[in-house]
Design an enzyme around this catalytic site. Structure first.
Site, PDB file in Angstrom:
ATOM      1  N   THR A  10       0.643  -1.011   0.000  1.00 34.65           N
ATOM      2  CA  THR A  10       0.000   0.000   0.000  1.00 34.65           C
ATOM      3  C   THR A  10       0.786   1.237   0.000  1.00 34.65           C
ATOM      4  O   THR A  10       0.590   1.984   0.694  1.00 34.65           O
ATOM      5  CB  THR A  10      -0.884  -0.075   1.102  1.00 34.65           C
ATOM      6  OG1 THR A  10      -1.344  -1.257   1.381  1.00 34.65           O
ATOM      7  CG2 THR A  10      -1.594   1.015   1.190  1.00 34.65           C
ATOM      8  N   SER A  54      -8.729  -4.872  -1.034  1.00 34.65           N
ATOM      9  CA  SER A  54      -9.476  -3.706  -1.525  1.00 34.65           C
ATOM     10  C   SER A  54      -8.661  -2.926  -2.542  1.00 34.65           C
ATOM     11  O   SER A  54      -9.113  -1.874  -3.016  1.00 34.65           O
ATOM     12  CB  SER A  54      -9.817  -2.768  -0.364  1.00 34.65           C
ATOM     13  OG  SER A  54     -10.604  -3.435   0.584  1.00 34.65           O
ATOM     14  N   GLY A  57      -6.269   0.672   2.884  1.00 35.25           N
ATOM     15  CA  GLY A  57      -7.138  -0.399   3.385  1.00 35.25           C
ATOM     16  C   GLY A  57      -8.527  -0.292   2.797  1.00 35.25           C
ATOM     17  O   GLY A  57      -8.697  -0.143   1.583  1.00 35.25           O
TER      18      GLY A  57
HETATM   19  O1  DON Z   1      -5.223  -5.573   0.402  1.00 35.94           O
HETATM   20  C1  DON Z   1      -5.776  -4.764   1.119  1.00 35.94           C
HETATM   21  O2  DON Z   1      -6.891  -4.336   0.894  1.00 35.94           O
HETATM   22  C2  DON Z   1      -5.023  -4.219   2.325  1.00 35.94           C
HETATM   23  N1  DON Z   1      -4.083  -5.198   2.789  1.00 35.94           N
HETATM   24  C3  DON Z   1      -4.358  -2.921   1.957  1.00 35.94           C
HETATM   25  C4  DON Z   1      -3.627  -2.296   3.112  1.00 35.94           C
HETATM   26  C5  DON Z   1      -3.383  -0.864   2.933  1.00 35.94           C
HETATM   27  O3  DON Z   1      -3.786  -0.251   1.982  1.00 35.94           O
HETATM   28  C6  DON Z   1      -2.619  -0.198   3.984  1.00 35.94           C
HETATM   29  N2  DON Z   1      -2.350   1.159   3.616  1.00 35.94           N
HETATM   30  N3  DON Z   1      -2.752   2.141   4.094  1.00 35.94           N
END
Ligand code: DON
Length: 565
Positions: A376, A448, A469
Protein backbone atom coordinates in the site's frame (compact mmCIF):
# COMPACT_ATOMS: atom_id res chain seq x y z
CA UNK A 1 -26.28 50.68 -3.61
CA UNK A 2 -23.95 47.93 -2.54
CA UNK A 3 -24.82 45.94 -5.68
CA UNK A 4 -23.99 48.92 -7.87
CA UNK A 5 -20.69 49.48 -6.11
CA UNK A 6 -19.70 45.82 -6.55
CA UNK A 7 -20.64 45.85 -10.22
CA UNK A 8 -18.43 48.82 -10.75
CA UNK A 9 -15.37 47.09 -9.35
CA UNK A 10 -15.98 43.59 -10.79
CA UNK A 11 -13.50 42.37 -13.42
CA UNK A 12 -14.88 41.49 -16.84
CA UNK A 13 -14.42 37.95 -18.13
CA UNK A 14 -12.16 39.18 -20.91
CA UNK A 15 -9.90 41.02 -18.49
CA UNK A 16 -9.82 37.96 -16.18
CA UNK A 17 -8.48 35.70 -18.91
CA UNK A 18 -5.91 38.33 -19.89
CA UNK A 19 -4.74 38.54 -16.27
CA UNK A 20 -4.09 34.75 -16.50
CA UNK A 21 -5.55 33.78 -13.17
CA UNK A 22 -6.46 30.13 -12.98
CA UNK A 23 -6.69 27.02 -10.89
CA UNK A 24 -5.76 26.59 -7.27
CA UNK A 25 -3.72 23.38 -7.70
CA UNK A 26 -1.39 22.73 -10.60
CA UNK A 27 -0.37 19.34 -11.91
CA UNK A 28 3.11 18.48 -13.08
CA UNK A 29 3.23 18.26 -16.87
CA UNK A 30 5.18 16.17 -19.36
CA UNK A 31 5.23 15.78 -23.12
CA UNK A 32 6.48 12.21 -23.30
CA UNK A 33 5.40 10.52 -20.10
CA UNK A 34 4.75 10.82 -16.39
CA UNK A 35 5.55 8.97 -13.18
CA UNK A 36 3.73 9.53 -9.90
CA UNK A 37 4.88 7.58 -6.85
CA UNK A 38 4.84 8.04 -3.10
CA UNK A 39 8.62 8.61 -2.91
CA UNK A 40 10.77 11.11 -4.77
CA UNK A 41 13.70 8.67 -5.03
CA UNK A 42 11.50 6.06 -6.75
CA UNK A 43 9.94 8.71 -9.02
CA UNK A 44 13.39 9.92 -10.09
CA UNK A 45 14.57 6.36 -10.75
CA UNK A 46 11.45 5.55 -12.82
CA UNK A 47 11.76 8.84 -14.70
CA UNK A 48 15.40 8.06 -15.58
CA UNK A 49 14.44 4.60 -16.88
CA UNK A 50 12.02 6.17 -19.36
CA UNK A 51 14.40 8.98 -20.25
CA UNK A 52 16.93 6.30 -21.21
CA UNK A 53 14.46 4.61 -23.56
CA UNK A 54 12.65 2.20 -21.23
CA UNK A 55 8.87 1.91 -21.40
CA UNK A 56 6.29 2.44 -18.66
CA UNK A 57 6.48 -1.21 -17.53
CA UNK A 58 10.29 -1.03 -17.23
CA UNK A 59 9.86 2.12 -15.15
CA UNK A 60 7.13 0.56 -13.00
CA UNK A 61 9.08 -2.59 -12.18
CA UNK A 62 12.23 -0.59 -11.44
CA UNK A 63 10.19 1.75 -9.21
CA UNK A 64 8.59 -1.22 -7.46
CA UNK A 65 11.98 -2.62 -6.46
CA UNK A 66 13.33 0.85 -5.58
CA UNK A 67 10.38 1.51 -3.25
CA UNK A 68 11.18 -1.73 -1.41
CA UNK A 69 14.42 -0.02 -0.41
CA UNK A 70 13.45 3.65 -0.12
CA UNK A 71 10.11 3.14 1.59
CA UNK A 72 10.21 -0.21 3.39
CA UNK A 73 7.04 0.52 5.37
CA UNK A 74 5.00 -0.33 2.25
CA UNK A 75 7.33 -0.81 -0.69
CA UNK A 76 8.29 -4.45 -0.48
CA UNK A 77 9.56 -7.75 -1.71
CA UNK A 78 7.95 -9.55 1.26
CA UNK A 79 4.37 -8.64 0.30
CA UNK A 80 2.18 -8.65 -2.77
CA UNK A 81 -0.14 -6.62 -4.95
CA UNK A 82 -1.75 -6.00 -8.29
CA UNK A 83 -0.61 -4.34 -11.51
CA UNK A 84 -2.84 -3.18 -14.35
CA UNK A 85 -1.18 -2.63 -17.71
CA UNK A 86 -2.98 -0.91 -20.57
CA UNK A 87 -1.60 -1.00 -24.08
CA UNK A 88 -3.47 1.42 -26.32
CA UNK A 89 -1.92 -0.08 -29.44
CA UNK A 90 -3.30 -3.58 -28.96
CA UNK A 91 -6.30 -2.47 -26.93
CA UNK A 92 -5.34 -4.96 -24.21
CA UNK A 93 -5.73 -4.17 -20.53
CA UNK A 94 -4.35 -6.97 -18.36
CA UNK A 95 -4.09 -7.45 -14.63
CA UNK A 96 -1.19 -9.17 -12.93
CA UNK A 97 -2.30 -10.70 -9.65
CA UNK A 98 0.67 -11.16 -7.35
CA UNK A 99 -1.35 -11.20 -4.15
CA UNK A 100 0.01 -13.34 -1.31
CA UNK A 101 -1.44 -16.80 -0.67
CA UNK A 102 -2.21 -18.67 2.53
CA UNK A 103 0.34 -21.42 3.26
CA UNK A 104 -0.79 -25.00 2.57
CA UNK A 105 -1.00 -25.71 6.31
CA UNK A 106 -3.34 -22.76 6.99
CA UNK A 107 -6.71 -23.57 8.55
CA UNK A 108 -10.00 -21.74 8.81
CA UNK A 109 -9.73 -21.29 12.55
CA UNK A 110 -6.00 -20.62 12.84
CA UNK A 111 -6.52 -17.16 14.34
CA UNK A 112 -9.11 -18.28 16.91
CA UNK A 113 -8.46 -19.46 20.47
CA UNK A 114 -9.86 -22.64 22.04
CA UNK A 115 -13.15 -20.82 22.73
CA UNK A 116 -13.52 -19.88 19.06
CA UNK A 117 -12.71 -16.23 19.68
CA UNK A 118 -10.51 -14.36 17.22
CA UNK A 119 -7.12 -13.31 18.61
CA UNK A 120 -6.19 -10.37 16.32
CA UNK A 121 -2.56 -10.39 17.50
CA UNK A 122 -2.06 -13.73 15.73
CA UNK A 123 -3.15 -12.57 12.28
CA UNK A 124 -1.25 -9.30 12.58
CA UNK A 125 2.02 -9.62 14.47
CA UNK A 126 3.22 -13.23 14.33
CA UNK A 127 5.00 -15.28 11.67
CA UNK A 128 1.62 -16.78 10.76
CA UNK A 129 0.38 -13.31 9.81
CA UNK A 130 2.43 -13.57 6.62
CA UNK A 131 1.02 -14.86 3.36
CA UNK A 132 3.40 -16.34 0.77
CA UNK A 133 4.90 -13.20 -0.86
CA UNK A 134 4.14 -12.45 -4.50
CA UNK A 135 6.01 -9.24 -5.32
CA UNK A 136 9.22 -10.67 -6.82
CA UNK A 137 7.28 -13.08 -9.06
CA UNK A 138 4.71 -10.45 -10.06
CA UNK A 139 7.10 -7.66 -10.95
CA UNK A 140 9.34 -10.13 -12.83
CA UNK A 141 6.39 -11.44 -14.82
CA UNK A 142 5.36 -7.91 -15.82
CA UNK A 143 8.90 -7.16 -16.97
CA UNK A 144 9.27 -10.40 -18.89
CA UNK A 145 5.97 -9.95 -20.76
CA UNK A 146 5.76 -6.21 -21.30
CA UNK A 147 9.15 -4.68 -20.50
CA UNK A 148 12.38 -4.31 -22.43
CA UNK A 149 14.93 -4.32 -19.58
CA UNK A 150 16.58 -7.37 -18.07
CA UNK A 151 15.65 -8.15 -14.46
CA UNK A 152 19.23 -7.29 -13.45
CA UNK A 153 18.85 -3.83 -15.02
CA UNK A 154 15.51 -3.28 -13.28
CA UNK A 155 17.04 -4.27 -9.94
CA UNK A 156 20.27 -2.27 -10.31
CA UNK A 157 18.98 1.08 -8.95
CA UNK A 158 17.40 -0.67 -5.93
CA UNK A 159 20.63 -2.54 -5.21
CA UNK A 160 22.64 0.68 -5.41
CA UNK A 161 20.17 2.47 -3.13
CA UNK A 162 20.38 -0.35 -0.57
CA UNK A 163 24.20 -0.49 -0.76
CA UNK A 164 24.92 3.24 -0.74
CA UNK A 165 21.98 4.14 1.46
CA UNK A 166 20.01 7.37 1.32
CA UNK A 167 19.41 10.37 3.51
CA UNK A 168 16.41 9.73 5.75
CA UNK A 169 13.49 12.12 5.14
CA UNK A 170 11.35 13.20 8.13
CA UNK A 171 8.46 10.88 7.17
CA UNK A 172 10.73 7.84 7.31
CA UNK A 173 12.09 8.74 10.77
CA UNK A 174 8.58 9.46 12.07
CA UNK A 175 7.34 6.10 10.79
CA UNK A 176 10.13 4.22 12.58
CA UNK A 177 9.44 6.11 15.79
CA UNK A 178 5.69 5.52 15.65
CA UNK A 179 6.18 1.78 15.02
CA UNK A 180 9.03 1.17 17.41
CA UNK A 181 7.08 -1.00 19.85
CA UNK A 182 6.44 -3.45 17.04
CA UNK A 183 9.83 -3.22 15.31
CA UNK A 184 12.06 -3.51 18.34
CA UNK A 185 10.72 -6.85 19.54
CA UNK A 186 12.48 -8.87 16.82
CA UNK A 187 16.30 -9.16 16.70
CA UNK A 188 16.27 -9.44 12.91
CA UNK A 189 14.17 -6.27 12.60
CA UNK A 190 16.30 -4.31 15.07
CA UNK A 191 19.38 -5.23 13.04
CA UNK A 192 17.90 -3.43 10.00
CA UNK A 193 15.86 -0.56 11.41
CA UNK A 194 17.91 0.46 14.46
CA UNK A 195 21.47 1.76 14.67
CA UNK A 196 24.12 -0.66 15.94
CA UNK A 197 23.97 1.08 19.37
CA UNK A 198 20.22 0.31 19.53
CA UNK A 199 19.02 3.88 19.03
CA UNK A 200 16.53 5.13 16.45
CA UNK A 201 17.56 6.66 13.13
CA UNK A 202 16.83 10.36 12.67
CA UNK A 203 15.99 12.48 9.67
CA UNK A 204 19.12 13.64 7.85
CA UNK A 205 21.11 10.49 8.67
CA UNK A 206 22.14 7.89 6.07
CA UNK A 207 20.29 4.56 6.02
CA UNK A 208 21.91 1.53 4.39
CA UNK A 209 20.48 -1.99 3.98
CA UNK A 210 23.36 -4.38 3.14
CA UNK A 211 21.38 -7.60 3.69
CA UNK A 212 18.57 -6.40 1.44
CA UNK A 213 21.18 -5.41 -1.18
CA UNK A 214 22.58 -8.97 -1.04
CA UNK A 215 19.09 -10.47 -1.44
CA UNK A 216 18.30 -8.25 -4.43
CA UNK A 217 21.70 -9.08 -5.95
CA UNK A 218 20.98 -12.83 -5.68
CA UNK A 219 17.66 -12.29 -7.48
CA UNK A 220 19.40 -10.19 -10.15
CA UNK A 221 21.99 -12.92 -10.72
CA UNK A 222 19.79 -16.02 -10.49
CA UNK A 223 16.34 -14.77 -11.52
CA UNK A 224 13.02 -14.50 -9.68
CA UNK A 225 12.83 -18.18 -8.76
CA UNK A 226 15.81 -17.58 -6.45
CA UNK A 227 13.37 -15.89 -4.07
CA UNK A 228 11.08 -18.94 -4.18
CA UNK A 229 13.53 -21.84 -4.45
CA UNK A 230 17.03 -20.53 -3.66
CA UNK A 231 18.90 -19.16 -0.67
CA UNK A 232 16.27 -16.48 -0.03
CA UNK A 233 13.53 -19.13 0.13
CA UNK A 234 15.68 -21.08 2.58
CA UNK A 235 16.16 -17.99 4.77
CA UNK A 236 12.37 -17.48 4.85
CA UNK A 237 11.75 -21.16 5.66
CA UNK A 238 14.41 -21.02 8.42
CA UNK A 239 12.83 -17.86 9.85
CA UNK A 240 9.46 -19.63 9.93
CA UNK A 241 10.85 -22.82 11.46
CA UNK A 242 12.64 -20.85 14.21
CA UNK A 243 9.40 -19.13 15.27
CA UNK A 244 6.69 -21.71 14.68
CA UNK A 245 5.50 -20.17 11.39
CA UNK A 246 3.47 -22.29 8.98
CA UNK A 247 4.99 -21.11 5.69
CA UNK A 248 7.28 -23.77 4.24
CA UNK A 249 9.86 -24.07 1.47
CA UNK A 250 7.18 -25.97 -0.50
CA UNK A 251 4.75 -23.04 -0.16
CA UNK A 252 7.35 -20.72 -1.62
CA UNK A 253 8.24 -23.10 -4.45
CA UNK A 254 4.54 -23.43 -5.31
CA UNK A 255 3.90 -19.67 -5.59
CA UNK A 256 3.07 -18.26 -9.01
CA UNK A 257 1.35 -15.01 -9.98
CA UNK A 258 -1.76 -15.05 -12.18
CA UNK A 259 -2.72 -12.99 -15.19
CA UNK A 260 -6.36 -11.96 -14.89
CA UNK A 261 -8.89 -10.02 -16.84
CA UNK A 262 -9.61 -6.70 -15.12
CA UNK A 263 -13.15 -5.70 -14.20
CA UNK A 264 -14.56 -3.41 -16.89
CA UNK A 265 -17.33 -0.86 -16.56
CA UNK A 266 -18.59 2.21 -18.41
CA UNK A 267 -19.13 5.52 -16.64
CA UNK A 268 -20.62 8.45 -18.56
CA UNK A 269 -19.00 7.25 -21.78
CA UNK A 270 -15.58 6.41 -20.30
CA UNK A 271 -14.21 2.85 -20.01
CA UNK A 272 -13.13 2.00 -16.48
CA UNK A 273 -10.75 -0.92 -15.93
CA UNK A 274 -9.90 -1.94 -12.36
CA UNK A 275 -8.66 -4.92 -10.38
CA UNK A 276 -10.69 -8.12 -10.39
CA UNK A 277 -10.86 -10.68 -7.54
CA UNK A 278 -9.07 -11.55 -5.34
CA UNK A 279 -9.43 -7.81 -4.98
CA UNK A 280 -12.83 -6.33 -4.35
CA UNK A 281 -11.63 -3.00 -5.72
CA UNK A 282 -12.71 -3.29 -9.35
CA UNK A 283 -16.08 -4.86 -8.60
CA UNK A 284 -17.10 -2.14 -6.18
CA UNK A 285 -15.66 0.94 -7.87
CA UNK A 286 -17.67 -0.06 -10.96
CA UNK A 287 -20.74 -0.90 -8.87
CA UNK A 288 -20.66 2.49 -7.10
CA UNK A 289 -20.07 4.38 -10.35
CA UNK A 290 -23.00 2.52 -11.95
CA UNK A 291 -25.31 3.61 -9.12
CA UNK A 292 -24.08 7.22 -9.27
CA UNK A 293 -24.39 7.41 -13.05
CA UNK A 294 -28.15 7.71 -12.54
CA UNK A 295 -27.77 11.11 -10.85
CA UNK A 296 -26.58 14.45 -12.19
CA UNK A 297 -23.62 14.60 -9.82
CA UNK A 298 -22.06 17.51 -11.71
CA UNK A 299 -25.15 19.65 -11.16
CA UNK A 300 -25.39 18.62 -7.52
CA UNK A 301 -21.84 19.91 -7.04
CA UNK A 302 -18.56 18.72 -5.59
CA UNK A 303 -18.90 17.62 -1.95
CA UNK A 304 -22.34 19.18 -1.58
CA UNK A 305 -24.53 17.50 1.04
CA UNK A 306 -26.66 15.93 -1.70
CA UNK A 307 -23.63 14.54 -3.54
CA UNK A 308 -22.04 13.16 -0.37
CA UNK A 309 -25.38 11.65 0.66
CA UNK A 310 -25.75 9.79 -2.65
CA UNK A 311 -22.10 8.70 -2.67
CA UNK A 312 -22.46 7.33 0.87
CA UNK A 313 -25.68 5.48 0.06
CA UNK A 314 -24.04 3.86 -2.97
CA UNK A 315 -20.90 3.00 -0.97
CA UNK A 316 -22.91 1.36 1.85
CA UNK A 317 -24.69 -0.95 -0.54
CA UNK A 318 -21.47 -1.93 -2.29
CA UNK A 319 -19.60 -2.70 0.96
CA UNK A 320 -22.54 -4.83 2.16
CA UNK A 321 -22.16 -6.92 -1.00
CA UNK A 322 -18.39 -7.05 -0.52
CA UNK A 323 -18.82 -8.67 2.90
CA UNK A 324 -21.14 -11.31 1.49
CA UNK A 325 -19.86 -12.22 -1.93
CA UNK A 326 -16.22 -11.31 -2.47
CA UNK A 327 -13.33 -13.74 -2.20
CA UNK A 328 -10.68 -15.48 -4.30
CA UNK A 329 -12.39 -16.68 -7.48
CA UNK A 330 -9.95 -19.60 -7.66
CA UNK A 331 -11.87 -20.93 -4.63
CA UNK A 332 -15.34 -19.40 -4.59
CA UNK A 333 -17.90 -18.28 -7.15
CA UNK A 334 -18.26 -14.51 -7.05
CA UNK A 335 -21.34 -13.04 -8.82
CA UNK A 336 -19.07 -10.50 -10.47
CA UNK A 337 -21.09 -9.90 -13.62
CA UNK A 338 -24.18 -9.35 -11.52
CA UNK A 339 -22.46 -6.93 -9.17
CA UNK A 340 -21.14 -4.75 -12.01
CA UNK A 341 -24.30 -4.87 -14.14
CA UNK A 342 -26.28 -1.71 -14.87
CA UNK A 343 -29.54 -3.54 -14.08
CA UNK A 344 -28.40 -4.35 -10.56
CA UNK A 345 -27.26 -0.74 -10.09
CA UNK A 346 -30.72 0.45 -11.18
CA UNK A 347 -32.29 -1.86 -8.64
CA UNK A 348 -30.03 -0.62 -5.84
CA UNK A 349 -30.60 3.01 -6.87
CA UNK A 350 -34.36 2.47 -6.57
CA UNK A 351 -33.81 1.72 -2.88
CA UNK A 352 -31.99 5.01 -2.23
CA UNK A 353 -34.02 7.84 -0.70
CA UNK A 354 -32.88 11.22 -2.05
CA UNK A 355 -33.54 12.91 1.27
CA UNK A 356 -32.86 10.33 3.98
CA UNK A 357 -30.01 8.01 4.93
CA UNK A 358 -30.89 4.32 5.00
CA UNK A 359 -29.46 2.94 8.27
CA UNK A 360 -26.81 0.29 7.57
CA UNK A 361 -28.68 -2.24 9.70
CA UNK A 362 -31.50 -2.06 7.16
CA UNK A 363 -29.09 -2.84 4.33
CA UNK A 364 -28.13 -6.43 3.72
CA UNK A 365 -26.21 -7.72 0.75
CA UNK A 366 -28.35 -7.42 -2.40
CA UNK A 367 -29.18 -10.10 -4.90
CA UNK A 368 -26.98 -9.69 -7.96
CA UNK A 369 -27.56 -12.17 -10.78
CA UNK A 370 -25.60 -15.36 -10.34
CA UNK A 371 -22.18 -15.60 -11.87
CA UNK A 372 -22.61 -16.53 -15.51
CA UNK A 373 -19.27 -17.96 -16.51
CA UNK A 374 -16.27 -19.30 -14.72
CA UNK A 375 -13.87 -17.30 -14.70
CA UNK A 376 0.00 0.00 0.00
CA UNK A 377 1.62 1.98 -1.93
CA UNK A 378 0.25 3.00 -5.25
CA UNK A 379 2.09 4.32 -8.28
CA UNK A 380 1.00 5.35 -11.77
CA UNK A 381 3.25 5.51 -14.82
CA UNK A 382 2.46 6.30 -18.46
CA UNK A 383 4.57 6.70 -21.58
CA UNK A 384 4.07 8.05 -25.09
CA UNK A 385 4.16 4.62 -26.70
CA UNK A 386 0.62 4.06 -25.39
CA UNK A 387 1.48 2.05 -22.28
CA UNK A 388 0.10 2.88 -18.86
CA UNK A 389 0.74 1.05 -15.58
CA UNK A 390 -1.28 1.29 -12.40
CA UNK A 391 0.27 -0.62 -9.51
CA UNK A 392 -0.76 -1.03 -5.88
CA UNK A 393 1.28 -3.32 -3.63
CA UNK A 394 1.54 -3.69 0.10
CA UNK A 395 2.71 -5.39 3.27
CA UNK A 396 -0.76 -4.63 4.71
CA UNK A 397 0.09 -2.58 7.84
CA UNK A 398 2.97 -0.12 7.75
CA UNK A 399 6.01 -2.43 8.07
CA UNK A 400 3.64 -5.41 7.70
CA UNK A 401 4.08 -7.91 10.50
CA UNK A 402 7.14 -5.98 11.70
CA UNK A 403 9.20 -9.13 11.22
CA UNK A 404 12.35 -9.02 9.07
CA UNK A 405 13.54 -12.32 7.60
CA UNK A 406 16.82 -12.83 9.41
CA UNK A 407 19.74 -12.58 7.02
CA UNK A 408 17.57 -11.46 4.07
CA UNK A 409 16.87 -7.90 5.21
CA UNK A 410 13.22 -7.52 4.21
CA UNK A 411 9.95 -7.35 6.12
CA UNK A 412 7.23 -9.98 5.96
CA UNK A 413 3.67 -8.91 5.26
CA UNK A 414 0.74 -9.44 7.64
CA UNK A 415 -1.78 -9.94 4.86
CA UNK A 416 -3.43 -12.98 6.54
CA UNK A 417 -5.43 -10.41 8.54
CA UNK A 418 -7.30 -9.60 5.30
CA UNK A 419 -8.98 -12.99 5.50
CA UNK A 420 -12.12 -13.25 7.55
CA UNK A 421 -10.72 -14.87 10.71
CA UNK A 422 -14.31 -15.70 11.69
CA UNK A 423 -17.59 -14.80 9.99
CA UNK A 424 -18.76 -11.40 11.17
CA UNK A 425 -15.56 -10.47 13.04
CA UNK A 426 -14.05 -7.30 11.52
CA UNK A 427 -10.44 -7.16 10.35
CA UNK A 428 -8.07 -4.29 11.13
CA UNK A 429 -9.94 -1.99 8.72
CA UNK A 430 -13.32 -2.82 10.25
CA UNK A 431 -14.21 -4.91 7.19
CA UNK A 432 -16.50 -7.82 7.75
CA UNK A 433 -16.41 -10.98 5.71
CA UNK A 434 -17.88 -14.44 5.63
CA UNK A 435 -17.71 -17.77 3.87
CA UNK A 436 -16.33 -16.38 0.60
CA UNK A 437 -13.27 -14.98 2.36
CA UNK A 438 -12.63 -17.71 4.94
CA UNK A 439 -9.09 -19.02 5.27
CA UNK A 440 -8.27 -21.98 3.03
CA UNK A 441 -4.89 -23.47 2.10
CA UNK A 442 -3.26 -21.68 -0.84
CA UNK A 443 -6.14 -19.24 -1.17
CA UNK A 444 -5.59 -15.52 -1.72
CA UNK A 445 -7.03 -13.22 0.93
CA UNK A 446 -9.57 -10.63 -0.24
CA UNK A 447 -8.11 -7.20 -0.98
CA UNK A 448 -9.48 -3.71 -1.53
CA UNK A 449 -6.60 -2.60 -3.74
CA UNK A 450 -7.97 -0.82 -6.80
CA UNK A 451 -5.36 -0.05 -9.42
CA UNK A 452 -7.47 1.63 -12.11
CA UNK A 453 -7.04 2.82 -15.68
CA UNK A 454 -9.77 4.85 -17.38
CA UNK A 455 -9.83 5.12 -21.16
CA UNK A 456 -11.56 7.69 -23.35
CA UNK A 457 -12.26 6.56 -26.91
CA UNK A 458 -9.70 3.76 -26.60
CA UNK A 459 -6.92 6.06 -25.34
CA UNK A 460 -5.44 5.96 -21.85
CA UNK A 461 -6.97 8.90 -19.99
CA UNK A 462 -6.62 8.43 -16.24
CA UNK A 463 -4.24 6.21 -14.26
CA UNK A 464 -4.99 6.06 -10.56
CA UNK A 465 -5.27 4.00 -7.37
CA UNK A 466 -4.38 4.37 -3.69
CA UNK A 467 -3.34 2.74 -0.42
CA UNK A 468 -5.65 3.02 2.58
CA UNK A 469 -7.14 -0.40 3.39
CA UNK A 470 -10.93 -0.26 3.17
CA UNK A 471 -10.68 3.38 2.00
CA UNK A 472 -8.84 2.43 -1.18
CA UNK A 473 -11.99 1.83 -3.23
CA UNK A 474 -13.66 5.09 -2.22
CA UNK A 475 -10.45 7.14 -2.59
CA UNK A 476 -9.92 5.86 -6.12
CA UNK A 477 -13.61 6.40 -6.88
CA UNK A 478 -13.34 10.06 -5.88
CA UNK A 479 -10.35 10.70 -8.15
CA UNK A 480 -12.38 9.27 -11.04
CA UNK A 481 -15.47 11.34 -10.10
CA UNK A 482 -13.48 14.52 -9.51
CA UNK A 483 -12.09 14.29 -13.04
CA UNK A 484 -15.18 13.02 -14.89
CA UNK A 485 -18.03 14.62 -12.94
CA UNK A 486 -16.39 17.75 -11.62
CA UNK A 487 -13.92 18.48 -14.43
CA UNK A 488 -10.96 18.90 -12.09
CA UNK A 489 -7.36 18.85 -13.21
CA UNK A 490 -5.46 15.87 -11.82
CA UNK A 491 -3.74 17.73 -8.98
CA UNK A 492 -7.05 19.20 -7.79
CA UNK A 493 -8.73 15.79 -8.15
CA UNK A 494 -6.05 14.19 -5.96
CA UNK A 495 -5.82 16.99 -3.38
CA UNK A 496 -9.58 17.54 -2.85
CA UNK A 497 -11.06 16.52 0.55
CA UNK A 498 -12.43 12.97 0.64
CA UNK A 499 -15.29 11.11 2.24
CA UNK A 500 -15.81 7.40 2.91
CA UNK A 501 -18.59 5.02 3.93
CA UNK A 502 -18.07 1.26 4.26
CA UNK A 503 -21.54 0.15 5.43
CA UNK A 504 -20.26 -0.83 8.87
CA UNK A 505 -19.56 1.20 10.92
CA UNK A 506 -22.60 3.22 9.86
CA UNK A 507 -20.86 6.57 9.51
CA UNK A 508 -19.54 8.87 6.85
CA UNK A 509 -15.87 9.37 7.53
CA UNK A 510 -14.72 12.77 6.27
CA UNK A 511 -11.41 14.56 5.98
CA UNK A 512 -11.10 18.16 7.10
CA UNK A 513 -12.04 20.73 4.48
CA UNK A 514 -15.76 19.98 4.20
CA UNK A 515 -17.94 22.82 5.44
CA UNK A 516 -19.70 22.44 8.81
CA UNK A 517 -22.92 23.55 7.09
CA UNK A 518 -22.67 20.60 4.73
CA UNK A 519 -21.99 18.21 7.60
CA UNK A 520 -25.01 19.57 9.46
CA UNK A 521 -27.20 18.98 6.40
CA UNK A 522 -25.94 15.39 6.22
CA UNK A 523 -26.73 14.86 9.89
CA UNK A 524 -30.21 16.23 9.30
CA UNK A 525 -30.66 13.56 6.61
CA UNK A 526 -29.91 10.90 9.24
CA UNK A 527 -26.19 10.34 8.65
CA UNK A 528 -23.57 10.05 11.37
CA UNK A 529 -20.48 11.99 10.36
CA UNK A 530 -17.02 11.43 11.78
CA UNK A 531 -14.06 13.65 10.94
CA UNK A 532 -10.82 11.69 11.08
CA UNK A 533 -7.32 11.54 9.59
CA UNK A 534 -6.59 12.03 5.90
CA UNK A 535 -7.38 9.02 3.70
CA UNK A 536 -5.37 7.46 0.88
CA UNK A 537 -2.47 8.62 -1.28
CA UNK A 538 -3.64 8.55 -4.89
CA UNK A 539 -0.58 9.17 -7.05
CA UNK A 540 -2.33 9.75 -10.39
CA UNK A 541 -1.90 10.68 -14.03
CA UNK A 542 -4.29 12.25 -16.53
CA UNK A 543 -3.55 12.32 -20.23
CA UNK A 544 -5.05 15.35 -21.93
CA UNK A 545 -6.67 15.41 -25.39
CA UNK A 546 -3.52 16.94 -26.91
CA UNK A 547 -1.41 14.09 -25.48
CA UNK A 548 0.11 16.13 -22.63
CA UNK A 549 0.70 14.04 -19.51
CA UNK A 550 -0.36 15.67 -16.24
CA UNK A 551 0.61 14.24 -12.87
CA UNK A 552 -0.90 14.66 -9.43
CA UNK A 553 1.26 13.78 -6.41
CA UNK A 554 -0.89 13.26 -3.34
CA UNK A 555 -0.11 15.91 -0.68
CA UNK A 556 -1.18 13.42 2.00
CA UNK A 557 2.35 11.92 1.81
CA UNK A 558 5.22 14.35 2.32
CA UNK A 559 7.48 12.32 0.01
CA UNK A 560 4.99 12.05 -2.91
CA UNK A 561 6.39 13.07 -6.26
CA UNK A 562 5.14 13.35 -9.85
CA UNK A 563 7.75 13.87 -12.56
CA UNK A 564 7.07 14.51 -16.23
CA UNK A 565 9.31 13.73 -19.19
O1 DON B 1 -5.22 -5.57 0.40
C1 DON B 1 -5.78 -4.76 1.12
O2 DON B 1 -6.89 -4.34 0.89
C2 DON B 1 -5.02 -4.22 2.33
N1 DON B 1 -4.08 -5.20 2.79
C3 DON B 1 -4.36 -2.92 1.96
C4 DON B 1 -3.63 -2.30 3.11
C5 DON B 1 -3.38 -0.86 2.93
O3 DON B 1 -3.79 -0.25 1.98
C6 DON B 1 -2.62 -0.20 3.98
N2 DON B 1 -2.35 1.16 3.62
N3 DON B 1 -2.75 2.14 4.09
Amino acid sequence: MLFTACSLISVSAGAQSAILEGERFHPTTGEHGMVATSHYLASQIAHDVMENGGNAVDAAVTAGFALAVAQPRSGNIGGGGFMLISDENSGDVVAIDYREKAPAAATETMFQNADGEVVPERSRFTHNAAGVPGTVAGLSLALERYGTLTLADALAPAIKLADDGFIIPPRFAEGLEQSQDRLKQWDSTRKVFYKPDGSLYHAGERFRQPELAATLRRIAELGPREFYEGETAQLIADEMAAHGGLMSAEDLAAYHPSIREPVHGRYRGYDVYAMSPPSSGGAHIVQILNILEGYDIHAMGFNSARTIHLMSEAMKRAYADRAEYLGDTDFVDVPLEGIVSKDYANELRDGIDLERATPSQEIAAGDPLPYESNETTHFSIADDSGLAVSNTYTLNFSYGSGIVVDGAGFLLNNEMDDFSAKTGTPNAYGLIGGEANRIEPEKRMLSSMTPTIVQKDGKNFLVTGSPGGSRIITTTLQVVMNVIDHGMNIQSAVSAPRIHHQWLPDEIRVEDGISPDTLALLEAMGHTVSQQDAMGAAQSIRIEDDGTFTGGADPRRSTSSALGL
